[in-house]
Design an enzyme around this catalytic site. Structure first.
Site, PDB file in Angstrom:
ATOM      1  N   TYR A 129     -10.527   6.974  16.276  1.00 23.66           N
ATOM      2  CA  TYR A 129     -11.215   5.900  16.332  1.00 23.66           C
ATOM      3  C   TYR A 129     -10.352   4.705  17.140  1.00 23.66           C
ATOM      4  O   TYR A 129      -9.091   4.521  17.304  1.00 23.66           O
ATOM      5  CB  TYR A 129     -10.773   5.490  14.574  1.00 23.66           C
ATOM      6  CG  TYR A 129     -11.233   3.901  14.403  1.00 23.66           C
ATOM      7  CD1 TYR A 129     -12.727   3.616  14.836  1.00 23.66           C
ATOM      8  CD2 TYR A 129     -10.524   3.245  13.917  1.00 23.66           C
ATOM      9  CE1 TYR A 129     -13.045   2.184  14.581  1.00 23.66           C
ATOM     10  CE2 TYR A 129     -10.661   1.750  13.744  1.00 23.66           C
ATOM     11  CZ  TYR A 129     -12.120   1.340  13.903  1.00 23.66           C
ATOM     12  OH  TYR A 129     -12.502  -0.017  13.910  1.00 23.66           O
ATOM     13  N   LYS A 155     -14.688   3.465   3.973  1.00 23.91           N
ATOM     14  CA  LYS A 155     -15.719   4.371   3.973  1.00 23.91           C
ATOM     15  C   LYS A 155     -16.162   5.578   2.879  1.00 23.91           C
ATOM     16  O   LYS A 155     -16.764   4.759   2.008  1.00 23.91           O
ATOM     17  CB  LYS A 155     -15.256   5.479   5.496  1.00 23.91           C
ATOM     18  CG  LYS A 155     -14.621   4.525   6.464  1.00 23.91           C
ATOM     19  CD  LYS A 155     -15.545   3.764   7.102  1.00 23.91           C
ATOM     20  CE  LYS A 155     -15.387   2.702   8.136  1.00 23.91           C
ATOM     21  NZ  LYS A 155     -14.083   2.401   8.321  1.00 23.91           N
ATOM     22  N   ASP A 192      -5.017  11.620   9.228  1.00 20.41           N
ATOM     23  CA  ASP A 192      -6.322  10.521   9.149  1.00 20.41           C
ATOM     24  C   ASP A 192      -7.711  11.440   8.298  1.00 20.41           C
ATOM     25  O   ASP A 192      -8.200  11.870   9.100  1.00 20.41           O
ATOM     26  CB  ASP A 192      -6.744   9.744  10.008  1.00 20.41           C
ATOM     27  CG  ASP A 192      -7.699   8.801  10.035  1.00 20.41           C
ATOM     28  OD1 ASP A 192      -8.509   8.797   9.085  1.00 20.41           O
ATOM     29  OD2 ASP A 192      -7.813   7.792  10.757  1.00 20.41           O
ATOM     30  N   ARG A 228       1.670  -9.225  -4.798  1.00 26.65           N
ATOM     31  CA  ARG A 228       2.042  -8.654  -3.700  1.00 26.65           C
ATOM     32  C   ARG A 228       2.293  -7.220  -4.024  1.00 26.65           C
ATOM     33  O   ARG A 228       2.404  -6.261  -3.395  1.00 26.65           O
ATOM     34  CB  ARG A 228       2.694  -9.628  -2.663  1.00 26.65           C
ATOM     35  CG  ARG A 228       2.939  -8.561  -1.389  1.00 26.65           C
ATOM     36  CD  ARG A 228       3.466  -9.498  -0.326  1.00 26.65           C
ATOM     37  NE  ARG A 228       3.948 -10.889  -0.376  1.00 26.65           N
ATOM     38  CZ  ARG A 228       5.467 -10.945  -0.924  1.00 26.65           C
ATOM     39  NH1 ARG A 228       6.107  -9.792  -1.017  1.00 26.65           N
ATOM     40  NH2 ARG A 228       5.737 -11.955  -1.186  1.00 26.65           N
TER      41      ARG A 228
HETATM   42  O1  P1T Z   1     -11.741  -0.335   9.193  1.00 24.93           O
HETATM   43  P1  P1T Z   1     -10.600  -0.048   8.428  1.00 24.93           P
HETATM   44  O2  P1T Z   1     -10.616   0.258   6.881  1.00 24.93           O
HETATM   45  O3  P1T Z   1      -9.294  -0.727   8.797  1.00 24.93           O
HETATM   46  O4  P1T Z   1     -10.297   1.584   8.913  1.00 24.93           O
HETATM   47  C1  P1T Z   1      -9.976   1.876  10.303  1.00 24.93           C
HETATM   48  C2  P1T Z   1     -10.175   3.214  10.623  1.00 24.93           C
HETATM   49  C3  P1T Z   1      -9.131   4.310  10.718  1.00 24.93           C
HETATM   50  N1  P1T Z   1      -9.534   5.522  10.747  1.00 24.93           N
HETATM   51  C4  P1T Z   1     -10.841   6.097  10.943  1.00 24.93           C
HETATM   52  C5  P1T Z   1     -11.114   7.433  11.112  1.00 24.93           C
HETATM   53  C6  P1T Z   1     -11.734   5.125  11.030  1.00 24.93           C
HETATM   54  O5  P1T Z   1     -12.965   5.406  11.421  1.00 24.93           O
HETATM   55  C7  P1T Z   1     -11.665   3.771  10.766  1.00 24.93           C
HETATM   56  C8  P1T Z   1     -12.691   2.598  11.044  1.00 24.93           C
HETATM   57  N2  P1T Z   1     -13.603   3.095  11.720  1.00 24.93           N
HETATM   58  C9  P1T Z   1     -14.982   2.449  11.844  1.00 24.93           C
HETATM   59  C10 P1T Z   1     -15.044   1.089  11.518  1.00 24.93           C
HETATM   60  C11 P1T Z   1     -16.155   3.058  12.391  1.00 24.93           C
HETATM   61  O6  P1T Z   1     -17.088   2.760  12.539  1.00 24.93           O
HETATM   62  O7  P1T Z   1     -15.912   4.004  12.893  1.00 24.93           O
END
Ligand code: P1T
Length: 384
Positions: free
Chosen positions: A102, A199, A174, A50
């Site tokens: 988001y 992503k 972000d 961890r």
């Molecule tokens: O899904 P995760 O890895 O927890 O990420 C969250 C997140 C944070 N910031 C942005 C700009 C994002 O687009 C996302 C996740 N977005 C999607 C799953 C989507 O389809 O837009």
């Protein structure tokens, strides 16, 4: 050596050291929870996974390198990375955040952290004066998402960082939609860069992972403490997959951007399409900022079909054959989504509509397939 490398080389070599045991070119997947000690505390820098794991260290170093930062920290998801940033704050602190962001970020802010007495102001960060009007002595963080999800607004990071610095407020960006290939917010004055590495960074729709990159030793120490104390860490296999994805980030992004350029032109020229949102279009409201701030314009496009009808939008995304109807973005395969009922469903209708997320909006994550096939797919989907 890393500082001198170009981005195309950093994605392959940045922060990496050759494995000392057998010279394996990729870092081994250290699938272990714990490490042998000769005497209590007698270990080689790793005692419990961890806290640290060598595969995660290799990824964290790569993340720091590609964002031109000093420290990278990996988390179990993008939201877990954001959660760690918000835990730097105390009850009563205030945050100014992008109003169009988001849906899961909005949910984390309002449904979790507002209950711990953090106060959020969701404003249009394209308008610098609005930021100034919301600052008071409790303001501790400005949260920027750029380009925004899904409206593709571009926020001037340098301009926001000038205000954050003048007022001694932390600035977090972000950078998920841009990826480190298109912009490096630390170089533009941000204190923290956050990624849903799920992503573009990982890039193959096969892993959920989050990242933070910082330059300040103090921030690294605080975030490292939270990472270990809260424990939202990714496993070694996911770290490995993300590292593997990073190797091709530059070539993938080049193709994502080219394909999005071709598709946005097709959409703009098409009489069946009402409006297209892509920062590379010369009439995009933030085109000049995007041109200055980003190396290209990215692979995300949103659009509204003629007549702005919800039924049309749904029919089109259901008709697509190469684009898969799915949440998420940034993978090699093209995806299409309906933000109002999918990624942004957790934002109340009146709030999301104020930032433009209407029921007729379609979002495309343009993959790296042949762009002509993608254009043909959209053509058949809109002429049903
Ligand atoms: O899904 P995760 O890895 O927890 O990420 C969250 C997140 C944070 N910031 C942005 C700009 C994002 O687009 C996302 C996740 N977005 C999607 C799953 C989507 O389809 O837009």
């Amino acid at each position: 050596m890393n500082k001198k490398m170009h981005f195309n080389s950093k994605v392959i070599h940045g922060g990496q050291i050759l494995d000392k045991s057998f010279g394996s070119v990729m870092p081994p997947i250290y699938q272990t929870s714990t490490y042998a000690q000769t005497t209590p505390g007698g270990h080689k820098g790793y005692e419990y996974s961890r806290t640290h794991n060598p595969t995660r260290t290799a990824l964290e170093n790569a993340l720091a390198s590609i964002e031109s930062g000093k420290y990278g920290l990996a988390f179990g998801s993008g939201l877990a990375a954001m959660d760690a940033v918000l835990k730097l704050l105390k009850p009563g602190d205030e945050i100014i955040a992008t109003h169009d962001l988001y849906g899961g970020s909005y949910r984390l802010f309002t449904k979790i952290f507002e209950t711990f007495n953090l106060k959020f102001h969701f404003v249009d960060l394209q308008k610098i004066n609005i930021i100034k009007s919301k600052i008071n002595k409790s303001t501790k963080l400005i949260w920027v998402e750029t380009p925004t999800n899904p409206m593709m607004n571009v926020i001037d990071i340098k301009a926001v960082s000038k205000i954050s610095k003048e007022n001694n407020i932390m600035l977090a960006v972000d950078n998920t939609f841009a990826s480190p290939y298109l912009q490096n917010p630390l170089l533009l004055g941000a204190d923290i860069v956050m990624h849903s590495a799920t992503k573009y960074i990982a890039g193959h729709s096969d892993v959920i992972l989050g990242a933070l990159i910082v330059n300040s030793n103090k921030l690294e120490e605080q975030l490292r403490f939270i990472q270990n104390a809260s424990g939202a860490v990714p496993g070694p296999m996911d770290c490995f997959l993300t590292l593997r994805g990073i190797k091709t980030l530059a070539v993938r992004m080049e193709r994502h951007c080219l394909n999005a350029k071709k598709i946005s032109k097709f959409l703009v020229d098409n009489p069946l399409i009402e409006k297209v949102f892509w920062p590379g279009l010369s009439d995009h409201p933030n085109h000049l900022i995007a041109k200055k701030q980003m190396n290209d314009f990215g692979g995300m496009i949103s659009f509204i079909p003629k007549g702005s009808s919800y039924k049309n939008a749904i029919k089109i995304i259901e008709n697509l054959k190469i684009f898969t109807l799915a949440e998420s973005l940034g993978g090699v395969e093209s995806l299409a989504g309906h933000p109002a009922s999918m990624t942004h469903a957790s934002i109340p209708k009146n709030v999301r509509e104020k930032s433009g997320v209407s029921d007729s909006l379609i979002r495309l994550s343009v993959g790296i397939e042949d762009y002509q096939d993608l254009i043909d797919d959209i053509q058949q989907a809109i002429t049903y």
